[in-house]
Design a protein around this motif. Structure first.
Motif, PDB file in Angstrom:
ATOM      1  N   ASP A 115       0.832  -1.205   0.000  1.00  0.00           N
ATOM      2  CA  ASP A 115       0.000   0.000   0.000  1.00  0.00           C
ATOM      3  C   ASP A 115       0.866   1.253   0.000  1.00  0.00           C
ATOM      4  N   LEU A 116       0.289   2.363  -0.495  1.00  0.00           N
ATOM      5  CA  LEU A 116       0.999   3.637  -0.534  1.00  0.00           C
ATOM      6  C   LEU A 116       0.356   4.635   0.422  1.00  0.00           C
ATOM      7  N   TRP A 117       1.205   5.351   1.138  1.00  0.00           N
ATOM      8  CA  TRP A 117       0.803   6.342   2.121  1.00  0.00           C
ATOM      9  C   TRP A 117       1.682   7.580   1.959  1.00  0.00           C
ATOM     10  N   PHE A 118       1.280   8.695   2.591  1.00  0.00           N
ATOM     11  CA  PHE A 118       2.172   9.841   2.694  1.00  0.00           C
ATOM     12  C   PHE A 118       2.004  10.474   4.065  1.00  0.00           C
ATOM     13  N   ARG A 119       3.045  11.229   4.454  1.00  0.00           N
ATOM     14  CA  ARG A 119       3.032  11.950   5.725  1.00  0.00           C
ATOM     15  C   ARG A 119       3.984  13.133   5.600  1.00  0.00           C
ATOM     16  N   ARG A 120       3.768  14.123   6.448  1.00  0.00           N
ATOM     17  CA  ARG A 120       4.675  15.280   6.506  1.00  0.00           C
ATOM     18  C   ARG A 120       5.994  14.848   7.138  1.00  0.00           C
ATOM     19  N   LEU A 121       7.078  15.458   6.736  1.00  0.00           N
ATOM     20  CA  LEU A 121       8.373  15.169   7.348  1.00  0.00           C
ATOM     21  C   LEU A 121       8.577  15.949   8.643  1.00  0.00           C
ATOM     22  N   SER A 122       7.842  17.046   8.823  1.00  0.00           N
ATOM     23  CA  SER A 122       7.881  17.787  10.086  1.00  0.00           C
ATOM     24  C   SER A 122       6.461  18.248  10.391  1.00  0.00           C
ATOM     25  N   GLY A 123       6.233  18.585  11.610  1.00  0.00           N
ATOM     26  CA  GLY A 123       4.885  18.967  12.006  1.00  0.00           C
ATOM     27  C   GLY A 123       4.051  17.723  12.261  1.00  0.00           C
ATOM     28  N   ASP A 124       2.830  17.738  11.828  1.00  0.00           N
ATOM     29  CA  ASP A 124       1.899  16.631  12.055  1.00  0.00           C
ATOM     30  C   ASP A 124       2.314  15.413  11.223  1.00  0.00           C
ATOM     31  N   PRO A 125       2.795  14.345  11.869  1.00  0.00           N
ATOM     32  CA  PRO A 125       3.281  13.180  11.128  1.00  0.00           C
ATOM     33  C   PRO A 125       2.200  12.124  10.833  1.00  0.00           C
ATOM     34  N   ASN A 126       0.906  12.457  11.091  1.00  0.00           N
ATOM     35  CA  ASN A 126      -0.137  11.457  10.864  1.00  0.00           C
ATOM     36  C   ASN A 126      -0.150  11.012   9.405  1.00  0.00           C
ATOM     37  N   PRO A 127      -0.151   9.700   9.183  1.00  0.00           N
ATOM     38  CA  PRO A 127      -0.141   9.192   7.810  1.00  0.00           C
ATOM     39  C   PRO A 127      -1.499   9.320   7.132  1.00  0.00           C
ATOM     40  N   THR A 128      -1.458   9.493   5.822  1.00  0.00           N
ATOM     41  CA  THR A 128      -2.660   9.576   5.006  1.00  0.00           C
ATOM     42  C   THR A 128      -2.546   8.529   3.903  1.00  0.00           C
ATOM     43  N   PRO A 129      -3.585   7.698   3.722  1.00  0.00           N
ATOM     44  CA  PRO A 129      -3.508   6.686   2.661  1.00  0.00           C
ATOM     45  C   PRO A 129      -3.629   7.304   1.275  1.00  0.00           C
ATOM     46  N   ILE A 130      -2.884   6.729   0.347  1.00  0.00           N
ATOM     47  CA  ILE A 130      -2.997   7.101  -1.068  1.00  0.00           C
ATOM     48  C   ILE A 130      -3.722   5.981  -1.802  1.00  0.00           C
ATOM     49  N   ALA A 131      -3.229   4.763  -1.644  1.00  0.00           N
ATOM     50  CA  ALA A 131      -3.807   3.583  -2.297  1.00  0.00           C
ATOM     51  C   ALA A 131      -3.630   2.398  -1.354  1.00  0.00           C
TER      52      ALA A 131
END
Length: 181
Positions: free
Chosen positions: A140-156
């Protein structure tokens, strides 16, 4: 030697001219990636039983080891100052990064809840797009900020495999490989 690797890594110009890189053919190479300025090439080399990241300098025709202790699937940060890569040096696949000048040791960049075998940094340097290997949903693919809020968000995160993310130069699109037709 029976069964020995005889791979050759070549640079091929737009006109078709082939220039072999001066890399020992007994070293198994994979995942070559140009630096953003196209002056260097990062690649994974298997030397004995350890895969590490090496950097080939185009102008000086030299090859230098970057990582020790394991690493492959290198990707350059947009500014060309660091490389991110996967390593299992802590017992599970996770993402690490290291300065391209080898001035400091590698640091853990991201440890996911499951193996994290690949990732790329957005053109603005603010986000990490990464792959997780989940036992239930596959790759699966996800993204997250490198600083600040690190909560992950799903892409696929479907039941099919999604992998090999690439971010468009303007940072607005993500291309990836999927089993979904």
């Amino acid at each position: 030697e029976t069964g020995a690797s005889q791979r050759e890594l070549d640079l091929v110009s737009a006109g078709g001219a082939i220039t072999p890189l001066p890399i020992d053919r007994k070293l198994v190479s994979s995942f070559p990636r140009y630096s953003p300025d196209a002056r260097r090439l990062a690649l994974s080399l298997l030397d004995g039983s350890v895969m590490d990241i090496w950097i080939y300098e185009m102008s000086s025709n030299t090859l230098q080891r970057l990582t020790t202790g394991g690493g492959d699937r290198a990707e350059w940060t947009p500014d060309g100052k660091r490389l991110i890569f996967r390593s299992d040096r802590n017992g599970t696949e996770e993402l690490w990064w290291q300065r391209a000048d080898a001035g400091q040791p590698a640091e853990s960049l991201f440890t996911g809840p499951s193996p994290t075998p690949e990732g790329v940094i957005s053109p603005d340097g603010a986000y990490l797009v990464y792959r997780l290997n989940d036992r239930k949903t596959g790759r699966d693919l996800w993204f997250r900020r490198l600083s600040g809020d690190p909560n992950p968000t799903p892409i696929a995160t479907s039941g099919s495999d999604e992998l090999m993310p690439r971010i468009s130069p303007n940072g607005k699109w993500i291309a990836y490989v999927s089993e979904i037709s």
